[in-house]
Design a protein around this motif. Structure first.
Motif, PDB file in Angstrom:
ATOM      1  N   LYS A 134       0.843  -1.199   0.000  1.00  0.00           N
ATOM      2  CA  LYS A 134       0.000   0.000   0.000  1.00  0.00           C
ATOM      3  C   LYS A 134       0.882   1.254   0.000  1.00  0.00           C
ATOM      4  CE  LYS A 134      -3.802   0.272   2.311  1.00  0.00           C
ATOM      5  NZ  LYS A 134      -4.823   0.262   3.381  1.00  0.00           N
ATOM      6  N   LYS A 135       0.325   2.316  -0.509  1.00  0.00           N
ATOM      7  CA  LYS A 135       1.071   3.561  -0.655  1.00  0.00           C
ATOM      8  C   LYS A 135       1.670   4.034   0.662  1.00  0.00           C
ATOM      9  CE  LYS A 135       0.588   8.263  -2.503  1.00  0.00           C
ATOM     10  NZ  LYS A 135      -0.354   9.228  -3.133  1.00  0.00           N
ATOM     11  N   ALA A 198       1.855  -7.370   1.774  1.00  0.00           N
ATOM     12  CA  ALA A 198       2.427  -7.189   0.443  1.00  0.00           C
ATOM     13  C   ALA A 198       1.912  -8.311  -0.448  1.00  0.00           C
ATOM     14  CB  ALA A 198       3.950  -7.210   0.505  1.00  0.00           C
ATOM     15  N   ALA A 199       2.026  -8.114  -1.743  1.00  0.00           N
ATOM     16  CA  ALA A 199       1.578  -9.139  -2.682  1.00  0.00           C
ATOM     17  C   ALA A 199       2.536  -9.199  -3.859  1.00  0.00           C
ATOM     18  CB  ALA A 199       0.160  -8.850  -3.169  1.00  0.00           C
ATOM     19  N   TRP A 200       2.962 -10.421  -4.170  1.00  0.00           N
ATOM     20  CA  TRP A 200       3.771 -10.642  -5.372  1.00  0.00           C
ATOM     21  C   TRP A 200       2.806 -10.900  -6.522  1.00  0.00           C
ATOM     22  CZ3 TRP A 200       4.042 -15.342  -8.166  1.00  0.00           C
ATOM     23  CH2 TRP A 200       4.910 -15.301  -9.266  1.00  0.00           C
ATOM     24  N   LEU A 206      -0.676  -6.673 -11.367  1.00  0.00           N
ATOM     25  CA  LEU A 206       0.274  -5.690 -10.852  1.00  0.00           C
ATOM     26  C   LEU A 206      -0.095  -4.280 -11.282  1.00  0.00           C
ATOM     27  CD1 LEU A 206       2.881  -5.101  -9.319  1.00  0.00           C
ATOM     28  CD2 LEU A 206       4.153  -5.551 -11.421  1.00  0.00           C
ATOM     29  N   THR A 207      -0.411  -4.110 -12.548  1.00  0.00           N
ATOM     30  CA  THR A 207      -0.781  -2.777 -13.035  1.00  0.00           C
ATOM     31  C   THR A 207      -2.102  -2.318 -12.427  1.00  0.00           C
ATOM     32  OG1 THR A 207       0.457  -3.007 -15.095  1.00  0.00           O
ATOM     33  CG2 THR A 207      -1.370  -1.447 -15.107  1.00  0.00           C
ATOM     34  N   GLY A 213      -3.102   2.749  -6.353  1.00  0.00           N
ATOM     35  CA  GLY A 213      -2.217   3.452  -5.433  1.00  0.00           C
ATOM     36  C   GLY A 213      -1.094   2.637  -4.847  1.00  0.00           C
ATOM     37  N   ALA A 214      -1.041   1.341  -5.153  1.00  0.00           N
ATOM     38  CA  ALA A 214       0.031   0.504  -4.607  1.00  0.00           C
ATOM     39  C   ALA A 214       1.372   0.891  -5.221  1.00  0.00           C
ATOM     40  CB  ALA A 214      -0.270  -0.968  -4.879  1.00  0.00           C
ATOM     41  N   ARG A 215       2.436   0.616  -4.502  1.00  0.00           N
ATOM     42  CA  ARG A 215       3.779   0.873  -5.029  1.00  0.00           C
ATOM     43  C   ARG A 215       4.620  -0.392  -4.946  1.00  0.00           C
ATOM     44  NH1 ARG A 215       6.971   1.716  -0.507  1.00  0.00           N
ATOM     45  NH2 ARG A 215       5.784   2.218   1.382  1.00  0.00           N
ATOM     46  N   VAL A 216       5.519  -0.545  -5.890  1.00  0.00           N
ATOM     47  CA  VAL A 216       6.361  -1.735  -5.978  1.00  0.00           C
ATOM     48  C   VAL A 216       7.649  -1.503  -5.194  1.00  0.00           C
ATOM     49  CG1 VAL A 216       7.655  -3.241  -7.527  1.00  0.00           C
ATOM     50  CG2 VAL A 216       5.389  -2.397  -8.200  1.00  0.00           C
ATOM     51  N   VAL A 217       7.982  -2.470  -4.322  1.00  0.00           N
ATOM     52  CA  VAL A 217       9.196  -2.326  -3.516  1.00  0.00           C
ATOM     53  C   VAL A 217      10.346  -3.195  -4.027  1.00  0.00           C
ATOM     54  CG1 VAL A 217       7.977  -1.628  -1.440  1.00  0.00           C
ATOM     55  CG2 VAL A 217       8.381  -4.064  -1.852  1.00  0.00           C
ATOM     56  N   THR A 218      10.035  -4.190  -4.847  1.00  0.00           N
ATOM     57  CA  THR A 218      11.094  -5.001  -5.456  1.00  0.00           C
ATOM     58  C   THR A 218      10.536  -5.782  -6.639  1.00  0.00           C
ATOM     59  OG1 THR A 218      12.829  -6.674  -5.049  1.00  0.00           O
ATOM     60  CG2 THR A 218      10.717  -7.003  -3.931  1.00  0.00           C
TER      61      THR A 218
END
Length: 325
Positions: A134-135, A198-200, A206-207, A213-218
């Protein structure tokens, strides 16, 4: 390690919306018969994500029909669910991540890959999959996933394997990541509601999540290996021995489809609308994988090494040359 062993004898899970924003099992093509006038209907177990776009595109373009093959795709949540269906004869062929195939082989399940499926883009900023939060989440990078709950589509597959490696490389403890199983299409909502930390996710989930509003951390695939072979199409060794001509023709049609999708990315993107329900904005924004026609054996060796390190194979090692001939 906090991992639940997922039995490969689990029945095949056929779902209408296993990935994306809902999806449906595809029907068969009205393809042309082979030179001898015969057409063989072939059932393929797939995960309805962007990676399988070439299969649908090749069906539309007649690459399978030209070889006397009429495709019927059936959706499942992940490769681990498809493998038993192929071995039992429910499907003649299947689509799976490479880690699940390695686990199956070390358990004595008679499977062999027949054609390449997809590969990472190698872009650690924007790849075909990513771990999103989440953001306002306190999770800033991969190492912060330790002690957190992370959703993956199936346990003990390429998702949790590469997520653990991303955590490891970032200085975190991969054994402290808590994985839970969730269908791709359910992940954006589960993340937004706080059901998971988190979710892979693969595309288009993903898009969709990023649009909320989600952001990718890895990006675990690209971080693990910039040339990582992600998926392949496979069959049972029994099917390969029973009908080698069918296997040969299927593999040739898949290879032609991969080449066509690579050369025509806009058509590959558009065909996603036939097996996932995504809007125009998502369609334009999502990241497509690479579709090389050959496996990258060095990356598969690395993936096998990670599987051994994480205890996925018990006391056996996968025979990569036999599994990915």
């Amino acid at each position: 390690m906090r991992r639940r062993i997922l039995g490969l004898a689990t029945a095949v899970v056929t779902v209408a919306g296993a990935a994306g924003c809902g999806s449906s099992s595809a029907g068969s093509s009205s393809s042309a018969a082979s030179a001898d006038g015969k057409t063989t209907q072939v059932k393929v177990g797939i995960v309805p994500i962007g990676d399988v776009a070439p299969l649908y595109l090749g069906q539309k373009k007649g690459f399978f029909g030209d070889r006397g093959i009429e495709l019927k795709m059936e959706s499942a949540q992940g490769g681990a669910a498809i493998i038993p269906g192929v071995v039992s004869g429910q499907f003649q062929f299947g689509f799976s991540n490479t880690t699940s195939l390695m686990i199956a082989q070390t358990k004595g399940v008679p499977v062999t890959s027949v054609a390449n499926g997809s590969a990472t883009t190698g872009d650690t900023e924007t790849d075909v999959s990513g771990v999103a939060v989440k953001k306002d989440s306190p999770i800033k990078s991969a190492k912060d996933l330790a002690g957190r709950t992370v959703a993956v589509n199936t346990l003990q597959n390429i998702g949790d394997t590469t997520v653990r490696e991303a955590v490891r490389l970032d200085g975190g403890d991969p054994t402290e990541v808590k994985f839970v199983e969730l269908a791709f299409d359910q992940m954006p909502a589960a993340l937004d509601s706080g059901q998971v930390d988190a979710a892979w996710m693969g595309e288009p989930a993903l898009t969709i999540a990023k649009g909320q509003g989600a952001r990718v951390v890895t990006s675990p695939f690209a971080v693990t290996d910039p040339k990582l072979t992600l998926t392949t199409y496979f069959t049972s060794t029994q099917e390969a021995q029973k009908d080698p001509e069918l296997v040969k023709n299927f593999a040739a049609a898949v290879t032609e489809s991969l080449e066509y999708a690579t050369a025509h990315p806009d058509e590959a993107r558009q065909v996603l609308t036939e097996y996932t329900k995504i809007d125009g904005t998502v369609l334009k924004s999502l990241t497509l994988p690479l579709w090389p026609t050959a496996y990258d054996m060095a990356s598969l060796e690395k993936l096998a090494s990670l599987g051994e390190q994480d205890g996925l194979f018990g006391d056996k090692k996968p025979d990569l040359k036999a599994l990915f001939p």
